[in-house]
Design an enzyme around this catalytic site. Sequence first.
Site, mmCIF file in Angstrom:
data_model
loop_
_atom_site.group_PDB
_atom_site.id
_atom_site.type_symbol
_atom_site.label_atom_id
_atom_site.label_comp_id
_atom_site.label_asym_id
_atom_site.label_seq_id
_atom_site.Cartn_x
_atom_site.Cartn_y
_atom_site.Cartn_z
ATOM 1 N N HIS A 88 192.802 56.069 59.659
ATOM 2 C CA HIS A 88 193.486 55.550 60.847
ATOM 3 C C HIS A 88 193.473 56.654 61.903
ATOM 4 O O HIS A 88 193.757 57.814 61.596
ATOM 5 C CB HIS A 88 194.937 55.178 60.522
ATOM 6 N N CYS A 146 193.218 46.095 58.754
ATOM 7 C CA CYS A 146 192.780 47.405 58.253
ATOM 8 C C CYS A 146 192.848 47.465 56.731
ATOM 9 O O CYS A 146 191.851 47.770 56.069
ATOM 10 C CB CYS A 146 193.630 48.525 58.854
ATOM 11 N N GLU A 159 193.791 57.233 54.288
ATOM 12 C CA GLU A 159 194.348 56.214 53.400
ATOM 13 C C GLU A 159 193.727 56.337 52.009
ATOM 14 O O GLU A 159 192.511 56.365 51.873
ATOM 15 C CB GLU A 159 194.082 54.808 53.965
#
Length: 156
Positions: free
Chosen positions: A123, A104, A42
């Site tokens: 993730h 998250c 991410e």
Amino acid sequence: MQLPVVYQKAKEQVCKIWTTLQPLLTVHVGLASSTTALIILEQCGKNKGYQERDACGFHPESACCVLDGPEKIESTINMKTLWKNISVEGIDIILSRDAGRYICDYTYYTSLYYGNGRAAFIHVPPLSELITAEFLGKALQTIILAMLEQCGEQRE
């Protein structure tokens, strides 16, 4: 450290990490239950849009992480460079600019905010016959070492 699936408690733990430990980099790992053999790097955290209720039935005030915080914060880790230069046999790695609007992404944004961008979020898929804890641990080690190399290059 395992963070609870509760917005306020997760935020408190992240703040505590940055104020007490003052790390060079904080790497957060979250479960992407919809994937089977995919690691997702991410790049940024988003401040707004947190409508979904947590494990205690609450969601953040004004549906955002930090009142008056920037709309998004980019990690100082260049995930695109990392993604291009790293491979782990047996699992695909992809790049993402949207960690979702739940714990998250909330945790990631909060960590980016308090850590001045010195945070990362990965993730991972659930454990399975193919993706064992040992395999996933080695994959994460490879990725995190590459992140730390980037941190070293930034400091020089």
